[in-house]
Design a protein around this motif. Structure first.
Motif, PDB file in Angstrom:
ATOM      1  N   ILE A 264      -0.114   9.340  -4.414  1.00  0.00           N
ATOM      2  CA  ILE A 264      -1.418   9.453  -3.775  1.00  0.00           C
ATOM      3  C   ILE A 264      -1.268   9.219  -2.276  1.00  0.00           C
ATOM      4  CG2 ILE A 264      -2.733   8.790  -5.829  1.00  0.00           C
ATOM      5  CD1 ILE A 264      -2.941   5.945  -4.715  1.00  0.00           C
ATOM      6  N   ASN A 265      -2.300   9.576  -1.545  1.00  0.00           N
ATOM      7  CA  ASN A 265      -2.328   9.376  -0.104  1.00  0.00           C
ATOM      8  C   ASN A 265      -2.360   7.869   0.200  1.00  0.00           C
ATOM      9  OD1 ASN A 265      -3.878   8.943   2.497  1.00  0.00           O
ATOM     10  ND2 ASN A 265      -3.623  11.175   2.546  1.00  0.00           N
ATOM     11  N   PRO A 266      -1.649   7.400   1.236  1.00  0.00           N
ATOM     12  CA  PRO A 266      -1.685   5.980   1.588  1.00  0.00           C
ATOM     13  C   PRO A 266      -3.099   5.451   1.856  1.00  0.00           C
ATOM     14  CG  PRO A 266       0.111   7.045   2.739  1.00  0.00           C
ATOM     15  CD  PRO A 266      -0.681   8.133   2.063  1.00  0.00           C
ATOM     16  N   ASN A 267      -3.989   6.299   2.388  1.00  0.00           N
ATOM     17  CA  ASN A 267      -5.370   5.870   2.601  1.00  0.00           C
ATOM     18  C   ASN A 267      -6.070   5.603   1.269  1.00  0.00           C
ATOM     19  OD1 ASN A 267      -5.174   6.075   5.408  1.00  0.00           O
ATOM     20  ND2 ASN A 267      -5.740   8.239   5.358  1.00  0.00           N
ATOM     21  N   THR A 268      -5.759   6.409   0.267  1.00  0.00           N
ATOM     22  CA  THR A 268      -6.317   6.207  -1.072  1.00  0.00           C
ATOM     23  C   THR A 268      -5.780   4.911  -1.661  1.00  0.00           C
ATOM     24  OG1 THR A 268      -6.489   8.601  -1.400  1.00  0.00           O
ATOM     25  CG2 THR A 268      -6.589   7.220  -3.377  1.00  0.00           C
TER      26      THR A 268
ATOM     27  N   ARG B  51      -7.615   2.124  -0.236  1.00  0.00           N
ATOM     28  CA  ARG B  51      -8.953   2.022  -0.837  1.00  0.00           C
ATOM     29  C   ARG B  51      -8.879   1.360  -2.214  1.00  0.00           C
ATOM     30  NH1 ARG B  51     -13.626   6.661  -1.342  1.00  0.00           N
ATOM     31  NH2 ARG B  51     -15.204   5.228  -2.100  1.00  0.00           N
ATOM     32  N   VAL B  52      -7.805   1.631  -2.950  1.00  0.00           N
ATOM     33  CA  VAL B  52      -7.603   0.984  -4.258  1.00  0.00           C
ATOM     34  C   VAL B  52      -7.621  -0.530  -4.074  1.00  0.00           C
ATOM     35  CG1 VAL B  52      -5.898   0.545  -6.084  1.00  0.00           C
ATOM     36  CG2 VAL B  52      -6.354   2.895  -5.343  1.00  0.00           C
ATOM     37  N   TYR B  53      -6.816  -1.038  -3.153  1.00  0.00           N
ATOM     38  CA  TYR B  53      -6.737  -2.484  -2.947  1.00  0.00           C
ATOM     39  C   TYR B  53      -8.036  -3.060  -2.391  1.00  0.00           C
ATOM     40  CZ  TYR B  53      -1.769  -2.627  -4.063  1.00  0.00           C
ATOM     41  OH  TYR B  53      -0.562  -2.575  -4.705  1.00  0.00           O
TER      42      TYR B  53
ATOM     43  N   THR C  62       0.831  -1.202   0.000  1.00  0.00           N
ATOM     44  CA  THR C  62       0.000   0.000   0.000  1.00  0.00           C
ATOM     45  C   THR C  62       0.864   1.250   0.000  1.00  0.00           C
ATOM     46  OG1 THR C  62      -1.728  -1.191   1.186  1.00  0.00           O
ATOM     47  CG2 THR C  62      -1.837   1.198   1.250  1.00  0.00           C
ATOM     48  N   ARG C  63       1.891   1.237   0.789  1.00  0.00           N
ATOM     49  CA  ARG C  63       2.796   2.389   0.869  1.00  0.00           C
ATOM     50  C   ARG C  63       3.528   2.606  -0.456  1.00  0.00           C
ATOM     51  NH1 ARG C  63       6.168   2.225   6.123  1.00  0.00           N
ATOM     52  NH2 ARG C  63       4.048   2.312   6.895  1.00  0.00           N
ATOM     53  N   GLU C  64       4.002   1.505  -1.059  1.00  0.00           N
ATOM     54  CA  GLU C  64       4.697   1.607  -2.353  1.00  0.00           C
ATOM     55  C   GLU C  64       3.757   2.108  -3.451  1.00  0.00           C
ATOM     56  OE1 GLU C  64       7.942  -2.009  -1.705  1.00  0.00           O
ATOM     57  OE2 GLU C  64       5.996  -2.442  -2.621  1.00  0.00           O
TER      58      GLU C  64
END
Length: 83
Positions: A44-48, A51-53, A35-37
């Protein structure tokens, strides 16, 4: 990646990932970035990115295994994307 204002960013990232799958840039079973990568890769923001995953998992595009995100490709899904 340049983002459009009228489409949520997480959807735009998912669409880009779909394109990468269809073109073979991301092969079946390939490990996805953390997620961080993903956040760093797409700026993008890590929270976004999370949400993608989450959305990809709901769409059966991928699955997680011990906090590792892996592809799960189904030909049925790919034919739907191309329409």
């Amino acid at each position: 990646m340049e983002f459009e204002n009228n489409i949520p960013i997480y959807i735009q990232v998912i669409n880009q990932i779909k394109k990468d799958i269809i073109t073979g840039k991301l092969p079946m079973g390939a490990k996805l970035p953390s997620t961080r990568e993903l956040a760093v890769l797409y700026h993008i923001n890590p929270n976004t990115a999370g949400r993608v995953y989450k959305e990809m998992e709901l769409q059966n595009m991928c699955y997680t295994k011990r906090c590792t995100v892996l592809w799960r490709r189904e030909k049925r899904i790919y034919s739907e994307w191309r329409n």
